[in-house]
Design an enzyme around this catalytic site. Structure first.
Site, PDB file in Angstrom:
ATOM      1  N   ASP A  58      -9.965  -5.830  -3.563  1.00 18.91           N
ATOM      2  CA  ASP A  58      -9.433  -4.765  -2.717  1.00 18.91           C
ATOM      3  C   ASP A  58     -10.344  -3.542  -2.819  1.00 18.91           C
ATOM      4  OD1 ASP A  58      -7.922  -2.617  -1.653  1.00 18.91           O
ATOM      5  OD2 ASP A  58      -6.035  -3.551  -2.237  1.00 18.91           O
TER       6      ASP A  58
ATOM      7  N   HIS B 160      -7.203  -6.217   0.688  1.00 14.80           N
ATOM      8  CA  HIS B 160      -6.039  -5.370   0.993  1.00 14.80           C
ATOM      9  C   HIS B 160      -5.334  -5.789   2.284  1.00 14.80           C
ATOM     10  CE1 HIS B 160      -3.988  -1.595  -0.074  1.00 14.80           C
ATOM     11  NE2 HIS B 160      -3.962  -1.264   1.203  1.00 14.80           N
TER      12      HIS B 160
ATOM     13  N   SER C 277       0.834  -1.202   0.000  1.00 16.52           N
ATOM     14  CA  SER C 277       0.000   0.000   0.000  1.00 16.52           C
ATOM     15  C   SER C 277       0.872   1.256   0.000  1.00 16.52           C
ATOM     16  CB  SER C 277      -0.974  -0.051   1.185  1.00 16.52           C
ATOM     17  OG  SER C 277      -1.995   0.912   1.054  1.00 16.52           O
TER      18      SER C 277
END
Length: 291
Positions: free
Chosen positions: A234, A269, A157
């Site tokens: 995600d 995620h 991320s």
């Protein structure tokens, strides 16, 4: 940038894991002007055989500390198997009293975005890019059996963004780079726009050197291969925070950049996603770092 590494490491903890040792250290950072904590996994090759090993850096995402990757990803088994030292820093300076540093999850504490801030008051401490690319590696080389010229970087991320820009801005510094669900085009997403405005100022032209998509579009140095990993379920992908499609489109016409893109059907995620594919990433890095 030349940084004097004359700092003392304080061992916070050490735990035996897959015949290696998962350690946590604390030190005073000259670059960030605060105390910092980071994790180091030493594989059995480094402990039992006293062998010099390649070093792989992992950069975590928003809200994380060094603990998330250490405790949730399960990377240690693969790192032990492949003989890699794995180092994972915190995501921002800590222990400061800057106004607004704890007001939001996506700016300030836990959200350093791996840039060198130019805006006050952040510019006095929030220099995570210099910490990750200069100070921390010199500290690692001085204290652990790091194999010279063999280091890779990956992240998740915000940390995926960090890994990509650290590699793209420093051709030849890393021999391998990969990213889980990276914030691939921060200039064009809400997370990045908020962070860049606060740390770098409102002039968007100053953002380009910290945006992987922008860097890829003009990259003309030593060829690099970027391994991008993305879960199809995600919510931040569908929420247009990540924008890997922009990076892939920018890289496509550039002969100096090769991309590997793997979309994982049904994965989100979270660290459940990372733990599922972290062994594949470590094997990828090991192949390149031991070439």
């Amino acid at each position: 940038m030349k940084i004097q590494i004359k700092m003392k490491l304080e061992l916070v903890s050490t735990t035996k894991c897959f015949e290696g040792e998962q350690r946590v250290y604390k030190h005073r950072s000259n670059v960030l002007d605060c105390d910092m904590t980071f994790g180091v996994f030493l594989p059995p090759a480094a402990i039992e055989d006293k062998a010099a090993c390649p070093v792989l850096y992992f950069l975590s995402g928003l809200t994380c500390t060094h603990e998330n990757f250490v405790q949730k990803s399960g990377f240690q088994e693969s790192a032990a198997k492949h003989g890699l030292i794995v180092v994972n820093p915190d995501t921002s300076p800590r222990g400061l009293e800057l106004p607004g540093q704890d007001d939001a999850y996506d700016f300030g504490s836990g959200a350093g975005f791996y840039v060198d801030a130019t805006e006050k008051p952040w510019s006095n401490h929030y220099k995570m890019y210099s910490y990750v690319t200069h100070e921390l590696p010199e500290l690692v080389k001085a204290n652990f059996p790091a194999l010279p010229g063999k280091q890779g970087i990956f992240g998740h991320s915000m940390g995926g963004h960090g890994a990509l820009i650290c590699s793209l801005k420093n051709p030849g510094l890393y021999q391998s780079v990969s990213a889980f669900a990276p914030i691939a085009n921060p200039s064009e997403c809400p997370w990045g726009q908020k962070a860049f405005t606060g740390y770098l100022g409102a002039n968007t032209s100053d953002w380009a050197e910290w945006d992987a998509t922008r860097l890829v579009s003009k990259y003309a140095s030593t060829p690099q291969e970027l391994f991008i990993d993305q879960g199809s379920a995600d919510n931040f992908l569908t929420g247009k925070q990540l924008l890997p499609e922009n990076l892939l489109a920018a890289a496509a016409p550039n002969d100096h950049i090769q991309t590997i893109f793997k979309q994982r059907e049904g994965y989100d995620h979270s660290y459940f996603y990372i733990s599922t594919f972290v062994a594949e990433h470590i094997a990828y890095h090991a192949k390149l770092l031991k070439a």
